[in-house]
Design a protein around this motif. Structure first.
Motif, mmCIF file in Angstrom:
data_model
loop_
_atom_site.group_PDB
_atom_site.id
_atom_site.type_symbol
_atom_site.label_atom_id
_atom_site.label_comp_id
_atom_site.label_asym_id
_atom_site.label_seq_id
_atom_site.Cartn_x
_atom_site.Cartn_y
_atom_site.Cartn_z
ATOM 1 N N ARG A 1 12.779 -14.403 4.954
ATOM 2 C CA ARG A 1 11.378 -14.022 5.204
ATOM 3 C C ARG A 1 10.770 -15.393 5.345
ATOM 4 O O ARG A 1 9.081 -15.359 5.544
ATOM 5 C CB ARG A 1 10.769 -13.392 4.224
ATOM 6 C CG ARG A 1 11.045 -11.723 4.384
ATOM 7 C CD ARG A 1 9.913 -10.740 3.270
ATOM 8 N NE ARG A 1 8.808 -10.936 3.558
ATOM 9 C CZ ARG A 1 8.047 -11.192 4.158
ATOM 10 N NH1 ARG A 1 8.572 -9.121 5.301
ATOM 11 N NH2 ARG A 1 6.686 -10.845 4.295
ATOM 12 N N GLN B 1 1.254 -5.948 -7.344
ATOM 13 C CA GLN B 1 2.790 -5.511 -6.498
ATOM 14 C C GLN B 1 4.027 -5.457 -6.894
ATOM 15 O O GLN B 1 4.831 -4.853 -6.837
ATOM 16 C CB GLN B 1 2.037 -6.254 -4.980
ATOM 17 C CG GLN B 1 0.957 -5.947 -4.512
ATOM 18 C CD GLN B 1 0.976 -4.657 -3.384
ATOM 19 O OE1 GLN B 1 1.042 -3.921 -4.105
ATOM 20 N NE2 GLN B 1 1.916 -4.677 -2.234
ATOM 21 N N THR C 1 3.886 -13.793 -0.602
ATOM 22 C CA THR C 1 2.780 -12.975 -1.006
ATOM 23 C C THR C 1 3.329 -11.431 -1.315
ATOM 24 O O THR C 1 4.524 -11.215 -1.999
ATOM 25 C CB THR C 1 2.410 -12.667 0.772
ATOM 26 O OG1 THR C 1 3.687 -12.228 1.454
ATOM 27 C CG2 THR C 1 2.047 -14.179 1.854
ATOM 28 N N SER C 2 1.818 -10.989 -1.456
ATOM 29 C CA SER C 2 2.266 -9.658 -1.989
ATOM 30 C C SER C 2 2.918 -8.467 -1.170
ATOM 31 O O SER C 2 3.777 -7.672 -1.893
ATOM 32 C CB SER C 2 0.904 -8.646 -1.962
ATOM 33 O OG SER C 2 0.041 -8.414 -0.939
ATOM 34 N N ARG C 3 3.475 -8.456 0.186
ATOM 35 C CA ARG C 3 4.360 -8.170 1.117
ATOM 36 C C ARG C 3 5.356 -8.387 0.695
ATOM 37 O O ARG C 3 7.208 -7.700 0.148
ATOM 38 C CB ARG C 3 3.753 -8.557 2.712
ATOM 39 C CG ARG C 3 5.033 -7.526 3.492
ATOM 40 C CD ARG C 3 4.536 -7.879 4.756
ATOM 41 N NE ARG C 3 2.785 -7.304 5.236
ATOM 42 C CZ ARG C 3 2.310 -7.117 6.460
ATOM 43 N NH1 ARG C 3 3.108 -7.875 7.306
ATOM 44 N NH2 ARG C 3 1.167 -6.629 6.359
ATOM 45 N N ASP C 4 6.056 -9.915 0.600
ATOM 46 C CA ASP C 4 6.954 -10.609 -0.400
ATOM 47 C C ASP C 4 7.981 -9.469 -1.617
ATOM 48 O O ASP C 4 9.130 -9.296 -1.213
ATOM 49 C CB ASP C 4 7.133 -11.965 -0.176
ATOM 50 C CG ASP C 4 6.358 -12.495 0.998
ATOM 51 O OD1 ASP C 4 7.311 -12.020 2.465
ATOM 52 O OD2 ASP C 4 6.160 -13.328 0.862
ATOM 53 N N LEU D 1 6.481 -6.421 -2.538
ATOM 54 C CA LEU D 1 7.434 -5.517 -2.580
ATOM 55 C C LEU D 1 8.320 -5.306 -1.699
ATOM 56 O O LEU D 1 9.599 -4.365 -2.005
ATOM 57 C CB LEU D 1 6.519 -4.452 -1.126
ATOM 58 C CG LEU D 1 6.577 -3.679 -0.304
ATOM 59 C CD1 LEU D 1 6.300 -2.490 -1.194
ATOM 60 C CD2 LEU D 1 5.410 -2.849 0.948
ATOM 61 N N TRP D 2 8.979 -6.088 -0.743
ATOM 62 C CA TRP D 2 10.496 -6.187 0.180
ATOM 63 C C TRP D 2 11.174 -7.014 -0.384
ATOM 64 O O TRP D 2 12.328 -6.117 -0.857
ATOM 65 C CB TRP D 2 10.089 -6.995 1.361
ATOM 66 C CG TRP D 2 9.733 -6.427 2.362
ATOM 67 C CD1 TRP D 2 8.250 -6.660 3.151
ATOM 68 C CD2 TRP D 2 10.365 -5.166 3.273
ATOM 69 N NE1 TRP D 2 8.284 -5.980 4.849
ATOM 70 C CE2 TRP D 2 9.408 -4.926 4.141
ATOM 71 C CE3 TRP D 2 11.504 -4.871 3.347
ATOM 72 C CZ2 TRP D 2 9.192 -3.976 4.679
ATOM 73 C CZ3 TRP D 2 11.237 -3.521 4.265
ATOM 74 C CH2 TRP D 2 10.507 -3.266 5.179
#
Length: 260
Positions: free
Chosen positions: A171, A90, A139-142, A144-145
């Protein structure tokens, strides 16, 4: 006459490179400080400047490796796991957004204003303190952002570190984790662009590899390391807003100058 011009150009290149090395580890927008330096010496642009500034990214990798050396083995072991490899994937994907932001800025860039960029950076650092700490594991979403945040920062000209730190805190991540995450996302960018800059500078501006120039760079690396340790200290105490004490007066001072 040509020799004097060449020597002057090399000196300006070295000065910009040193400023980039010293300012990059701090949330103070290194690119804005380089621009202030160029305006002070009366040059809008200098030949081969872009390659020299990219080469400074290799220095940033050295600073990061030394500053985080105690936890480097643990970090590598953690990210070699299945979840860690997915997180790294990511991170690698988000770095593709950074060149896109640079191209977008070149095509549709906003008006340059060093004062405004510094003031926006200070506002991000002050605002980051308003978010509670909810977790210490990104996390992987972090990832990304955070990649999006770094790209946005490149477009608007604010500090990438300050923008990424703000988003991490927004976040719910702690200050130290937000800081480390911003570096993890930037490492592939630093490595790739740094080697490109090294090759380009060795070919276009070999005078930057003289003994005294390398000595000056080594001193700048040491100063950058000290500055990074100060940043790590303030992030660990959720006090990155301390850097606004420097940014706000500088921004106001630049606003009073013609053309700022």
């Amino acid at each position: 006459m040509l020799y004097v011009f060449a020597e002057s150009t090399a000196s300006i290149l070295l000065g910009a490179l040193i400023i980039q090395l010293v300012a990059e580890p701090a949330p103070i927008s290194s690119s804005t400080h380089v621009r202030i330096f160029l305006d002070a010496v009366g040059h809008d642009t200098v030949p081969h400047l872009f390659g020299a500034l990219l080469m400074a990214n290799l220095g940033m990798l050295l600073i990061l490796a030394f500053a985080y050396r105690t936890g480097l083995k643990t970090l590598i072991a953690h990210y070699w796991s299945r979840d860690g490899l997915w997180f790294c994937a990511q991170v690698a994907w988000t770095t593709l957004l950074i060149p896109g932001a640079l191209l977008l800025k070149t095509a549709f860039g906003l008006p340059e204003s060093a004062s405004l960029r510094l003031l926006l950076t200070a506002a991000l650092l002050i605002g980051a303190n308003r978010f509670p700490v909810l977790r210490n594991s990104p996390t992987s979403r972090d990832a990304l952002w955070v990649g999006v945040a770094q790209s946005v920062a490149l477009y608007f000209g604010t500090s990438r570190l300050a923008t990424t730190y703000f988003l991490g805190r927004a976040r719910g991540l702690s200050g130290s984790v937000s800081l480390a995450l911003s570096w993890i996302v930037a490492v592939p960018f630093y490595g790739g662009t740094g080697f490109i800059g090294l090759i380009a500078t060795a070919y276009d501006a070999p005078e930057l590899f003289s003994f005294y120039a390398l000595l000056a760079m080594a001193v700048a690396l040491g100063m950058g390391y000290v500055l990074l340790r100060c940043v790590m200290f303030s992030a660990a105490r959720e006090r990155m807003s301390w850097w606004a004490i420097y940014l706000v007066p500088l921004s106001l001072a630049l606003a009073l100058l013609p053309g700022a």
